[in-house]
Design a protein around this motif. Structure first.
Motif, PDB file in Angstrom:
ATOM      1  N   ALA A 105      20.599 -54.824 -39.993  1.00 30.42           N
ATOM      2  CA  ALA A 105      20.303 -56.242 -39.748  1.00 30.42           C
ATOM      3  C   ALA A 105      18.961 -56.447 -39.052  1.00 30.42           C
ATOM      4  O   ALA A 105      18.657 -57.566 -38.627  1.00 30.42           O
ATOM      5  CB  ALA A 105      21.426 -56.861 -38.912  1.00 30.42           C
ATOM      6  N   TRP A 106      18.156 -55.403 -38.959  1.00 26.49           N
ATOM      7  CA  TRP A 106      16.932 -55.482 -38.168  1.00 26.49           C
ATOM      8  C   TRP A 106      16.004 -56.613 -38.619  1.00 26.49           C
ATOM      9  O   TRP A 106      15.515 -57.399 -37.816  1.00 26.49           O
ATOM     10  CB  TRP A 106      16.181 -54.150 -38.225  1.00 26.49           C
ATOM     11  CG  TRP A 106      14.926 -54.155 -37.400  1.00 26.49           C
ATOM     12  CD1 TRP A 106      13.659 -54.408 -37.823  1.00 26.49           C
ATOM     13  CD2 TRP A 106      14.835 -53.906 -35.992  1.00 26.49           C
ATOM     14  NE1 TRP A 106      12.767 -54.333 -36.781  1.00 26.49           N
ATOM     15  CE2 TRP A 106      13.476 -54.022 -35.640  1.00 26.49           C
ATOM     16  CE3 TRP A 106      15.755 -53.594 -34.999  1.00 26.49           C
ATOM     17  CZ2 TRP A 106      13.014 -53.839 -34.336  1.00 26.49           C
ATOM     18  CZ3 TRP A 106      15.307 -53.409 -33.697  1.00 26.49           C
ATOM     19  CH2 TRP A 106      13.956 -53.539 -33.383  1.00 26.49           C
ATOM     20  N   ASP A 107      15.756 -56.700 -39.913  1.00 21.24           N
ATOM     21  CA  ASP A 107      14.774 -57.663 -40.412  1.00 21.24           C
ATOM     22  C   ASP A 107      15.209 -59.107 -40.187  1.00 21.24           C
ATOM     23  O   ASP A 107      14.366 -60.001 -40.081  1.00 21.24           O
ATOM     24  CB  ASP A 107      14.505 -57.439 -41.895  1.00 21.24           C
ATOM     25  CG  ASP A 107      13.665 -56.198 -42.146  1.00 21.24           C
ATOM     26  OD1 ASP A 107      13.187 -55.603 -41.161  1.00 21.24           O
ATOM     27  OD2 ASP A 107      13.490 -55.827 -43.317  1.00 21.24           O
ATOM     28  N   THR A 108      16.506 -59.338 -40.118  1.00 23.53           N
ATOM     29  CA  THR A 108      16.988 -60.713 -39.970  1.00 23.53           C
ATOM     30  C   THR A 108      17.326 -61.082 -38.533  1.00 23.53           C
ATOM     31  O   THR A 108      17.314 -62.262 -38.187  1.00 23.53           O
ATOM     32  CB  THR A 108      18.237 -60.944 -40.838  1.00 23.53           C
ATOM     33  OG1 THR A 108      19.228 -59.964 -40.511  1.00 23.53           O
ATOM     34  CG2 THR A 108      17.886 -60.835 -42.313  1.00 23.53           C
ATOM     35  N   THR A 109      17.614 -60.086 -37.679  1.00 22.44           N
ATOM     36  CA  THR A 109      18.040 -60.407 -36.315  1.00 22.44           C
ATOM     37  C   THR A 109      17.061 -59.981 -35.235  1.00 22.44           C
ATOM     38  O   THR A 109      17.073 -60.549 -34.143  1.00 22.44           O
ATOM     39  CB  THR A 109      19.398 -59.757 -36.006  1.00 22.44           C
ATOM     40  OG1 THR A 109      19.270 -58.330 -36.067  1.00 22.44           O
ATOM     41  CG2 THR A 109      20.463 -60.216 -36.989  1.00 22.44           C
ATOM     42  N   GLU A 110      16.204 -58.990 -35.494  1.00 22.00           N
ATOM     43  CA  GLU A 110      15.332 -58.449 -34.452  1.00 22.00           C
ATOM     44  C   GLU A 110      13.837 -58.602 -34.760  1.00 22.00           C
ATOM     45  O   GLU A 110      13.038 -58.785 -33.847  1.00 22.00           O
ATOM     46  CB  GLU A 110      15.637 -56.961 -34.221  1.00 22.00           C
ATOM     47  CG  GLU A 110      17.074 -56.669 -33.828  1.00 22.00           C
ATOM     48  CD  GLU A 110      17.437 -57.201 -32.460  1.00 22.00           C
ATOM     49  OE1 GLU A 110      16.524 -57.419 -31.643  1.00 22.00           O
ATOM     50  OE2 GLU A 110      18.637 -57.416 -32.223  1.00 22.00           O
ATOM     51  N   ALA A 111      13.455 -58.497 -36.004  1.00 20.09           N
ATOM     52  CA  ALA A 111      12.028 -58.531 -36.356  1.00 20.09           C
ATOM     53  C   ALA A 111      11.450 -59.929 -36.141  1.00 20.09           C
ATOM     54  O   ALA A 111      12.120 -60.937 -36.370  1.00 20.09           O
ATOM     55  CB  ALA A 111      11.831 -58.100 -37.802  1.00 20.09           C
ATOM     56  N   THR A 112      10.193 -59.990 -35.708  1.00 14.58           N
ATOM     57  CA  THR A 112       9.562 -61.286 -35.463  1.00 14.58           C
ATOM     58  C   THR A 112       9.166 -61.974 -36.760  1.00 14.58           C
ATOM     59  O   THR A 112       9.042 -63.197 -36.806  1.00 14.58           O
ATOM     60  CB  THR A 112       8.296 -61.131 -34.613  1.00 14.58           C
ATOM     61  OG1 THR A 112       7.295 -60.415 -35.364  1.00 14.58           O
ATOM     62  CG2 THR A 112       8.585 -60.390 -33.321  1.00 14.58           C
ATOM     63  N   GLY A 113       8.928 -61.194 -37.805  1.00 10.45           N
ATOM     64  CA  GLY A 113       8.491 -61.787 -39.058  1.00 10.45           C
ATOM     65  C   GLY A 113       7.034 -62.191 -39.067  1.00 10.45           C
ATOM     66  O   GLY A 113       6.563 -62.812 -40.024  1.00 10.45           O
ATOM     67  N   ARG A 114       6.281 -61.832 -38.021  1.00 12.60           N
ATOM     68  CA  ARG A 114       4.869 -62.232 -37.936  1.00 12.60           C
ATOM     69  C   ARG A 114       3.984 -60.986 -37.848  1.00 12.60           C
ATOM     70  O   ARG A 114       4.293 -60.038 -37.125  1.00 12.60           O
ATOM     71  CB  ARG A 114       4.617 -63.128 -36.727  1.00 12.60           C
ATOM     72  CG  ARG A 114       5.413 -64.430 -36.734  1.00 12.60           C
ATOM     73  CD  ARG A 114       4.874 -65.397 -35.709  1.00 12.60           C
ATOM     74  NE  ARG A 114       3.521 -65.842 -36.049  1.00 12.60           N
ATOM     75  CZ  ARG A 114       3.259 -66.900 -36.827  1.00 12.60           C
ATOM     76  NH1 ARG A 114       4.239 -67.592 -37.362  1.00 12.60           N
ATOM     77  NH2 ARG A 114       2.009 -67.250 -37.075  1.00 12.60           N
ATOM     78  N   ASP A 115       2.875 -61.017 -38.579  1.00 12.39           N
ATOM     79  CA  ASP A 115       1.968 -59.870 -38.592  1.00 12.39           C
ATOM     80  C   ASP A 115       0.612 -60.208 -37.956  1.00 12.39           C
ATOM     81  O   ASP A 115      -0.361 -59.488 -38.165  1.00 12.39           O
ATOM     82  CB  ASP A 115       1.771 -59.364 -40.018  1.00 12.39           C
ATOM     83  CG  ASP A 115       1.169 -60.421 -40.950  1.00 12.39           C
ATOM     84  OD1 ASP A 115       0.677 -61.462 -40.465  1.00 12.39           O
ATOM     85  OD2 ASP A 115       1.186 -60.205 -42.177  1.00 12.39           O
ATOM     86  N   ASP A 116       0.546 -61.286 -37.181  1.00 13.33           N
ATOM     87  CA  ASP A 116      -0.740 -61.732 -36.634  1.00 13.33           C
ATOM     88  C   ASP A 116      -1.505 -60.642 -35.890  1.00 13.33           C
ATOM     89  O   ASP A 116      -2.702 -60.456 -36.145  1.00 13.33           O
ATOM     90  CB  ASP A 116      -0.540 -62.945 -35.713  1.00 13.33           C
ATOM     91  CG  ASP A 116       0.054 -64.133 -36.423  1.00 13.33           C
ATOM     92  OD1 ASP A 116      -0.351 -64.424 -37.555  1.00 13.33           O
ATOM     93  OD2 ASP A 116       0.935 -64.778 -35.839  1.00 13.33           O
ATOM     94  N   PRO A 117      -0.874 -59.925 -34.936  1.00 15.32           N
ATOM     95  CA  PRO A 117      -1.652 -58.915 -34.204  1.00 15.32           C
ATOM     96  C   PRO A 117      -2.207 -57.809 -35.093  1.00 15.32           C
ATOM     97  O   PRO A 117      -3.382 -57.432 -34.974  1.00 15.32           O
ATOM     98  CB  PRO A 117      -0.655 -58.371 -33.176  1.00 15.32           C
ATOM     99  CG  PRO A 117       0.352 -59.452 -33.017  1.00 15.32           C
ATOM    100  CD  PRO A 117       0.482 -60.075 -34.372  1.00 15.32           C
TER     101      PRO A 117
END
Length: 209
Positions: A55-67
């Motif tokens: 469930a990492w991508d849906t519950t823990e990952a920020t979903g942002r690659d800005d940095p």
């Protein structure tokens, strides 16, 4: 320090303070050599991330690659050579790295994280970043995104003109945050950093002086 060009959007996902503080102290002590990395700690984190992986991508990952995106754009020059991505997790950022480097080798301690990365990371390797299965001075770029710092190993595997991309997705709020100066101080020898903030996080590209 470069000026910020990517703003910090609303809704920054802050981790639980007590947990983040405990992990941050652990990460700082490990990087500075104030505590050792043990097999028990490796087993604990491997098991923890194996459990979190589905469930990492849906519950823990920020979903942002800005940095990372900002680091790749403004942190150069970057070598056109394969990149070793340590702590690659589910491969969320591997495609972006692959847009800059001709090949990306994804390395993680968690077997289940690497399984989740199958569609994103064509070259995956399960290994402990404290003992990288890589020859001395054989890597031109290492990417570490929200990762523990093993300074002696990174310095060992990087070529003399190699670069370390040190990315904190949540900046100083992240549980594994280390500021660029502390990263440079922990690495053996003399290092200089180009750094900035972007989105919710921060980044640094470090090179030997």
């Amino acid at each position: 320090m470069l000026p910020r060009i990517l703003p910090s959007p609303d809704g920054k996902p802050l981790p639980p303070k007590d947990t983040a503080d405990a992990f941050r102290v652990f990460a700082q002590d490990l990087a500075a050599g104030r505590r050792p990395w043990t097999a028990a700690e490796a087993d604990f984190l491997s098991g923890l991330f194996d459990q979190l992986a589905p469930a990492w991508d849906t519950t823990e990952a920020t979903g942002r690659d800005d940095p990372l995106r900002d680091a790749l754009t403004r942190g150069g020059p970057l070598p056109y050579a394969p990149c070793l991505e340590i702590g690659s997790g589910t491969g969320q950022f591997t495609p972006l790295l692959a847009s800059t480097f001709p090949a990306v080798i994804s390395l993680d301690l968690s077997e289940q994280m690497l399984c989740q990365a199958a569609g994103r990371s064509p070259t995956r390797l399960r290994a402990d970043a404290s003992a990288l299965p890589v020859a001395d001075a054989s890597v031109a770029a290492v990417a570490a995104i929200d990762m523990l710092l093993f300074p002696a190993e990174i310095a060992r595997v990087l070529s003399p003109d190699g670069v370390l991309l040190w990315i904190n997705q949540l900046g100083q709020d992240g549980p594994l945050y280390l500021q660029a100066g502390d990263v440079a101080a922990a690495l053996p020898g003399d290092w200089r950093a180009t750094q900035s903030e972007a989105g919710w996080g921060s980044w640094a590209v470090l090179r030997r002086s």
